[in-house]
Design a protein around this motif. Structure first.
Motif, PDB file in Angstrom:
ATOM      1  N   GLN A 222     -15.738 -26.819  15.013  1.00 38.02           N
ATOM      2  CA  GLN A 222     -16.444 -25.787  14.249  1.00 38.02           C
ATOM      3  C   GLN A 222     -16.363 -24.430  14.957  1.00 38.02           C
ATOM      4  N   VAL A 223     -16.452 -24.451  16.278  1.00 38.65           N
ATOM      5  CA  VAL A 223     -16.388 -23.213  17.053  1.00 38.65           C
ATOM      6  C   VAL A 223     -15.006 -22.581  16.905  1.00 38.65           C
TER       7      VAL A 223
ATOM      8  N   ARG B 183     -14.650 -21.044  13.493  1.00 39.11           N
ATOM      9  CA  ARG B 183     -15.439 -19.804  13.392  1.00 39.11           C
ATOM     10  C   ARG B 183     -14.736 -18.644  14.106  1.00 39.11           C
TER      11      ARG B 183
ATOM     12  N   GLN C 225     -11.896 -17.377  12.026  1.00 39.01           N
ATOM     13  CA  GLN C 225     -12.374 -16.586  10.897  1.00 39.01           C
ATOM     14  C   GLN C 225     -12.742 -15.173  11.330  1.00 39.01           C
ATOM     15  N   VAL C 226     -13.385 -15.064  12.480  1.00 40.75           N
ATOM     16  CA  VAL C 226     -13.762 -13.748  12.994  1.00 40.75           C
ATOM     17  C   VAL C 226     -12.518 -12.918  13.279  1.00 40.75           C
TER      18      VAL C 226
END
Length: 50
Positions: free
Chosen positions: A3-4, A7, A10-11
């Motif tokens: 998940q990290v 994320r 995506q950033v």
């Protein structure tokens, strides 16, 4: 942990899109060219990630 990583990706994608938009705006190329650049980059990014 997965998940990290997702994320963070995506950033970075948002940051890249913002940089393309800002660069085109400053050069006067207009939003159309900016969106084409983002679409092209996103297509390459998605193709390379699989």
């Amino acid at each position: 942990m997965e998940q990290v990583r997702i994320r963070v990706e995506q950033v970075f994608a948002r940051m890249k899109a913002w940089k393309i938009l800002r660069g085109c705006r400053l050069k006067g190329d207009g939003i159309h060219h900016a969106m084409l650049g983002i679409a092209r980059w996103l297509g390459d990014h998605l193709r390379d990630s699989h």
